[in-house]
Write a protein that holds these residues in place. Structure first.
Motif, PDB file in Angstrom:
ATOM      1  N   LEU A  29      11.989 -21.000 -42.240  1.00 28.50           N
ATOM      2  CA  LEU A  29      12.660 -21.034 -43.610  1.00 28.50           C
ATOM      3  C   LEU A  29      14.151 -20.657 -43.553  1.00 28.50           C
ATOM      4  N   VAL A  30      14.330 -19.608 -42.943  1.00 26.62           N
ATOM      5  CA  VAL A  30      15.700 -18.891 -42.971  1.00 26.62           C
ATOM      6  C   VAL A  30      16.557 -20.184 -42.417  1.00 26.62           C
ATOM      7  N   ALA A  31      16.126 -20.550 -41.190  1.00 29.34           N
ATOM      8  CA  ALA A  31      16.885 -21.572 -40.327  1.00 29.34           C
ATOM      9  C   ALA A  31      17.173 -22.772 -41.255  1.00 29.34           C
ATOM     10  N   ALA A  32      15.906 -23.406 -41.783  1.00 31.26           N
ATOM     11  CA  ALA A  32      16.104 -24.393 -42.659  1.00 31.26           C
ATOM     12  C   ALA A  32      16.977 -24.197 -43.784  1.00 31.26           C
ATOM     13  N   LEU A  33      17.104 -22.939 -44.369  1.00 27.70           N
ATOM     14  CA  LEU A  33      17.954 -23.004 -45.666  1.00 27.70           C
ATOM     15  C   LEU A  33      19.445 -22.815 -45.164  1.00 27.70           C
ATOM     16  N   PHE A  34      19.721 -22.147 -44.008  1.00 34.17           N
ATOM     17  CA  PHE A  34      21.083 -21.802 -43.666  1.00 34.17           C
ATOM     18  C   PHE A  34      21.685 -22.363 -42.495  1.00 34.17           C
ATOM     19  N   GLY A  35      21.113 -23.490 -41.970  1.00 35.41           N
ATOM     20  CA  GLY A  35      21.650 -24.191 -40.926  1.00 35.41           C
ATOM     21  C   GLY A  35      21.378 -23.964 -39.679  1.00 35.41           C
ATOM     22  N   GLY A  36      20.109 -23.583 -39.412  1.00 33.50           N
ATOM     23  CA  GLY A  36      19.576 -23.539 -38.066  1.00 33.50           C
ATOM     24  C   GLY A  36      19.633 -22.076 -37.558  1.00 33.50           C
ATOM     25  N   GLN A  37      18.989 -21.844 -36.461  1.00 38.21           N
ATOM     26  CA  GLN A  37      18.868 -20.310 -35.947  1.00 38.21           C
ATOM     27  C   GLN A  37      20.115 -19.760 -35.547  1.00 38.21           C
ATOM     28  N   SER A  38      21.037 -20.515 -35.064  1.00 37.66           N
ATOM     29  CA  SER A  38      22.275 -19.909 -34.529  1.00 37.66           C
ATOM     30  C   SER A  38      23.163 -19.980 -35.428  1.00 37.66           C
ATOM     31  N   ALA A  39      23.133 -20.668 -36.511  1.00 38.39           N
ATOM     32  CA  ALA A  39      24.178 -20.495 -37.731  1.00 38.39           C
ATOM     33  C   ALA A  39      24.563 -19.031 -38.016  1.00 38.39           C
ATOM     34  N   ALA A  40      25.825 -18.934 -38.366  1.00 38.76           N
ATOM     35  CA  ALA A  40      25.938 -17.609 -38.785  1.00 38.76           C
ATOM     36  C   ALA A  40      25.395 -16.841 -39.852  1.00 38.76           C
ATOM     37  N   LEU A  41      25.313 -17.570 -40.775  1.00 32.70           N
ATOM     38  CA  LEU A  41      24.363 -17.133 -42.047  1.00 32.70           C
ATOM     39  C   LEU A  41      22.994 -16.816 -41.768  1.00 32.70           C
ATOM     40  N   SER A  42      22.238 -17.626 -40.811  1.00 33.91           N
ATOM     41  CA  SER A  42      20.961 -17.258 -40.831  1.00 33.91           C
ATOM     42  C   SER A  42      20.810 -16.127 -39.786  1.00 33.91           C
ATOM     43  N   ARG A  43      21.764 -16.034 -39.006  1.00 34.06           N
ATOM     44  CA  ARG A  43      21.893 -14.722 -38.038  1.00 34.06           C
ATOM     45  C   ARG A  43      22.349 -13.450 -38.825  1.00 34.06           C
ATOM     46  N   ILE A  44      23.140 -13.628 -39.817  1.00 36.67           N
ATOM     47  CA  ILE A  44      23.099 -12.389 -40.909  1.00 36.67           C
ATOM     48  C   ILE A  44      21.920 -12.077 -41.507  1.00 36.67           C
ATOM     49  N   VAL A  45      21.324 -13.029 -42.199  1.00 36.72           N
ATOM     50  CA  VAL A  45      19.924 -12.924 -42.741  1.00 36.72           C
ATOM     51  C   VAL A  45      18.987 -12.180 -41.762  1.00 36.72           C
ATOM     52  N   TYR A  46      18.697 -12.735 -40.724  1.00 43.81           N
ATOM     53  CA  TYR A  46      18.127 -12.078 -39.838  1.00 43.81           C
ATOM     54  C   TYR A  46      18.070 -10.660 -39.670  1.00 43.81           C
ATOM     55  N   VAL A  47      19.570 -10.208 -39.192  1.00 44.46           N
ATOM     56  CA  VAL A  47      20.048  -8.830 -39.088  1.00 44.46           C
ATOM     57  C   VAL A  47      19.736  -8.229 -40.145  1.00 44.46           C
ATOM     58  N   LEU A  48      20.056  -8.566 -41.531  1.00 41.79           N
ATOM     59  CA  LEU A  48      19.715  -7.783 -42.669  1.00 41.79           C
ATOM     60  C   LEU A  48      18.302  -7.433 -42.841  1.00 41.79           C
ATOM     61  N   VAL A  49      17.499  -8.436 -42.531  1.00 43.79           N
ATOM     62  CA  VAL A  49      15.869  -8.160 -42.493  1.00 43.79           C
ATOM     63  C   VAL A  49      15.566  -7.159 -41.565  1.00 43.79           C
ATOM     64  N   GLY A  50      16.010  -7.137 -40.249  1.00 44.52           N
ATOM     65  CA  GLY A  50      15.801  -6.127 -39.161  1.00 44.52           C
ATOM     66  C   GLY A  50      16.221  -4.699 -39.927  1.00 44.52           C
ATOM     67  N   VAL A  51      17.383  -4.585 -40.213  1.00 42.98           N
ATOM     68  CA  VAL A  51      17.822  -3.352 -40.624  1.00 42.98           C
ATOM     69  C   VAL A  51      17.217  -2.861 -41.999  1.00 42.98           C
ATOM     70  N   SER A  52      16.604  -3.969 -42.636  1.00 43.01           N
ATOM     71  CA  SER A  52      15.912  -3.406 -43.853  1.00 43.01           C
ATOM     72  C   SER A  52      14.593  -2.898 -43.322  1.00 43.01           C
ATOM     73  N   ALA A  53      13.996  -3.538 -42.333  1.00 44.75           N
ATOM     74  CA  ALA A  53      12.700  -2.950 -41.717  1.00 44.75           C
ATOM     75  C   ALA A  53      13.024  -1.655 -41.218  1.00 44.75           C
ATOM     76  N   LEU A  54      14.088  -1.308 -40.692  1.00 48.26           N
ATOM     77  CA  LEU A  54      14.283   0.110 -40.419  1.00 48.26           C
ATOM     78  C   LEU A  54      14.566   0.986 -41.297  1.00 48.26           C
ATOM     79  N   TRP A  55      15.219   0.513 -42.637  1.00 46.89           N
ATOM     80  CA  TRP A  55      15.514   1.393 -43.593  1.00 46.89           C
ATOM     81  C   TRP A  55      14.163   1.771 -44.301  1.00 46.89           C
ATOM     82  N   GLN A  56      12.973   0.932 -44.363  1.00 42.82           N
ATOM     83  CA  GLN A  56      11.777   1.152 -45.023  1.00 42.82           C
ATOM     84  C   GLN A  56      10.918   1.882 -44.145  1.00 42.82           C
ATOM     85  N   LEU A  57      11.283   2.398 -43.099  1.00 43.77           N
ATOM     86  CA  LEU A  57      10.653   3.448 -42.111  1.00 43.77           C
ATOM     87  C   LEU A  57      10.736   4.922 -42.986  1.00 43.77           C
TER      88      LEU A  57
END
Length: 79
Positions: A29-57
């Motif tokens: 869904l993220v790739a579909a909304l933001f222009g593919g997996q390698s699109a800059a915006l998709s990568r930013i969302v992926y990184v934010l999700v990963g950092v958020s998971a670390l924060w939730q620890l």
């Protein structure tokens, strides 16, 4: 602090839903909304999700070290 916990929790939920869609339907869904997996915006969302998971620890570890899990199960808390 509460606002950042809510934002990071929301991003972790978004990531979980996205992974569920990938696993069940091979649909990113993220790739579909933001222009593919390698699109800059998709990568930013992926990184934010990963950092958020670390924060939730942090709240997770606090919940585990306190009596909160016992309260959720309905057991009497240790005093």
């Amino acid at each position: 602090m509460k606002a950042i916990n809510l934002v990071t929790l929301l991003l972790v939920i978004v990531g979980g839903v996205n992974w569920g869609l990938v696993g069940l339907f091979q649909f990113d869904l993220v790739a579909a909304l933001f222009g593919g997996q390698s699109a800059a915006l998709s990568r930013i969302v992926y990184v934010l999700v990963g950092v958020s998971a670390l924060w939730q620890l942090v709240p997770f570890s606090k919940a585990i070290s306190s009596d909160e899990p016992y309260a959720e199960r309905g057991y009497p808390t240790a005093r």
